[in-house]
Design a protein around this motif. Structure first.
Motif, PDB file in Angstrom:
ATOM      1  N   VAL A   1      -4.734  42.413  18.335  1.00 16.33           N
ATOM      2  CA  VAL A   1      -3.820  41.277  18.163  1.00 16.33           C
ATOM      3  C   VAL A   1      -3.874  40.801  16.698  1.00 16.33           C
ATOM      4  CG1 VAL A   1      -5.166  39.222  18.772  1.00 16.33           C
ATOM      5  CG2 VAL A   1      -2.912  39.453  19.614  1.00 16.33           C
ATOM      6  N   PHE A   2      -5.011  40.929  16.094  1.00 16.46           N
ATOM      7  CA  PHE A   2      -5.166  40.554  14.692  1.00 16.46           C
ATOM      8  C   PHE A   2      -4.391  41.535  13.795  1.00 16.46           C
ATOM      9  CE2 PHE A   2      -7.635  39.726  10.750  1.00 16.46           C
ATOM     10  CZ  PHE A   2      -7.360  38.366  10.688  1.00 16.46           C
ATOM     11  N   TYR A   3      -4.444  42.813  14.155  1.00 23.76           N
ATOM     12  CA  TYR A   3      -3.669  43.814  13.409  1.00 23.76           C
ATOM     13  C   TYR A   3      -2.165  43.502  13.524  1.00 23.76           C
ATOM     14  CZ  TYR A   3      -0.800  47.930  12.907  1.00 23.76           C
ATOM     15  OH  TYR A   3       0.228  48.760  12.564  1.00 23.76           O
ATOM     16  N   LEU A   4      -1.721  43.172  14.761  1.00 23.61           N
ATOM     17  CA  LEU A   4      -0.295  42.896  14.957  1.00 23.61           C
ATOM     18  C   LEU A   4       0.141  41.674  14.146  1.00 23.61           C
ATOM     19  CD1 LEU A   4      -0.018  43.613  18.795  1.00 23.61           C
ATOM     20  CD2 LEU A   4       0.775  45.057  16.929  1.00 23.61           C
ATOM     21  N   PHE A   5      -0.783  40.747  13.976  1.00 21.16           N
ATOM     22  CA  PHE A   5      -0.495  39.566  13.150  1.00 21.16           C
ATOM     23  C   PHE A   5      -0.450  39.957  11.661  1.00 21.16           C
ATOM     24  CE2 PHE A   5      -2.734  36.376  10.490  1.00 21.16           C
ATOM     25  CZ  PHE A   5      -1.667  35.512  10.321  1.00 21.16           C
ATOM     26  N   LEU A   6      -1.464  40.686  11.206  1.00 24.92           N
ATOM     27  CA  LEU A   6      -1.518  41.077   9.780  1.00 24.92           C
ATOM     28  C   LEU A   6      -0.271  41.855   9.378  1.00 24.92           C
ATOM     29  CD1 LEU A   6      -5.185  42.180   9.070  1.00 24.92           C
ATOM     30  CD2 LEU A   6      -4.018  40.072   8.407  1.00 24.92           C
TER      31      LEU A   6
END
Ligand code: HEM
Length: 333
Positions: A185-190
């Protein structure tokens, strides 16, 4: 600069404070532990069914499957059965590959203008990998959570937990899916803030579910590995909810109610958001239709007789004027 993510982040921070302060300072355990989850679940079910019925009722008068393979046509042309399915069986195969493997996302490409203004397309598999990691870890976490809502716990839940904890590190043992979920989810945000084209089209509604799910994963991880809440009490509350005999055992701690509140918000928000692609994929005519327009002539069932003005009638009416103006006519007389 796209600052949309700030609004979503602020919204999630406010939600966190509401639940945490509400429980820790105002003692609103019943509100956050029973009333809100029930209301959220109701909104989820009603909203979900409503959206699905709405899609199911929408007429699709045209064949509009999106295809990137050879149509079924003449016998000596190689038919691409999965890309361009001409029967229901291959439509199902195509849908299953889409749903379980995100097949069309796998074909994702990245367009870039290179030196000298040359446009180039490259393979881009990271989004596919991130999406697969996100969805499958989410599913694993959900399956594992069934242990809070069932008694006795079904074997597949215990099995999932055993497989998920195969590293056998730490106490309580590390369950990988929770961390994969947070990382994905952090990757999708970044990706949304670092890739300029994606950033440009990102709305607050794209960031909100990401932050919310981040909040759910962080509060869950805090509970399991750091603040160590009373899991038996959490299960008592969860069982009370599913058996419609709600009870709120004391001393579970504010962080649990934050977790539950985030999940409730996610449920209530779900039917009205882009997350409805969960149900929408099944109703997507570009995926669920057979591509058989060369085999069968499809006529719009609502076609009604239209009064037309044929060319013959037109020429009949204007022949003299046409001849005068030097416009060629079909009949001389
Ligand atoms: C969208 C749904 C949910 C997601 C994505 C989610 C996610 C997580 C994650 C990632 C963890 C960290 C530990 C782990 O990996 O299991 C966790 C822990 C936990 N969650 Fe959830 N959760 C959800 C719903 C719920 C609900 C409805 C409850 C209500 C009972 C709940 C109660 C807990 C508890 C008690 C823990 C701590 C578990 C432990 O100490 O072993 N979660 N959650």
């Amino acid at each position: 600069m796209n600052g949309n993510y700030i609004y979503s982040l602020l919204a999630v921070i406010v939600l966190f404070l509401l639940a945490y302060v509400g429980v820790e300072a105002a003692g609103l355990e019943v509100f956050f532990g029973v009333i809100i989850p029930y209301l959220a679940f109701l909104t989820f079910i009603i909203g979900f069914v409503y959206r699905i019925l709405d899609w199911a009722r929408s007429p699709v008068p045209f064949r509009i499957p999106s295809t990137c393979g050879q149509h079924k046509s003449l016998p000596w042309l190689d038919h691409s059965r999965i890309e361009n399915p001409s029967n229901t069986f291959f439509v199902i195969v195509r849908m299953l590959l889409e749903i379980f493997c995100f097949r069309s996302l796998f074909r994702n490409t990245k367009a870039e203008i290179r030196e000298g203004g040359k446009l180039s397309y490259e393979m881009e598999k990271w989004l596919w990998l991130g999406a697969i990691a996100f969805h499958y870890s989410f599913l694993t976490v959900l399956i594992r959570h069934l242990r809070f809502f069932t008694e006795p716990i079904p074997f597949f839940v215990t099995l999932t937990e055993t497989l998920d904890g195969f590293l056998q590190v730490g106490l309580p043992g590390i369950l990988i899916s929770g961390f994969v979920l947070l990382a994905a989810v952090f990757y999708l945000f970044l990706r949304r803030i670092l890739i300029s084209q994606v950033k440009y089209i990102s709305l607050a509604a794209d960031f909100f579910p990401l932050f919310l799910i981040m909040g759910i994963a962080i509060s869950g991880i805090l509970m399991r590995y750091f603040s160590k809440i009373d899991v038996t009490a959490a299960k008592e509350l969860a069982m009370g909810l599913v058996t419609f005999q709600p009870s709120v055992p004391g001393g579970i701690g504010g962080i649990f109610y934050v977790h539950l509140f985030f999940v409730s918000i996610l449920m209530a928000y779900f039917p009205f958001s882009k997350l409805m692609h969960l149900g929408g994929i099944f109703f997507s005519p570009t995926r669920n239709m057979r591509g058989n327009t060369r085999e069968i002539r499809h006529v719009n069932p609502w076609n009604y007789p239209v009064k037309v003005h044929t060319y013959d009638e037109y020429e009949e009416k204007f022949r003299e004027k046409m001849i005068e103006a030097g416009v060629p006519v079909e009949k001389k007389e």
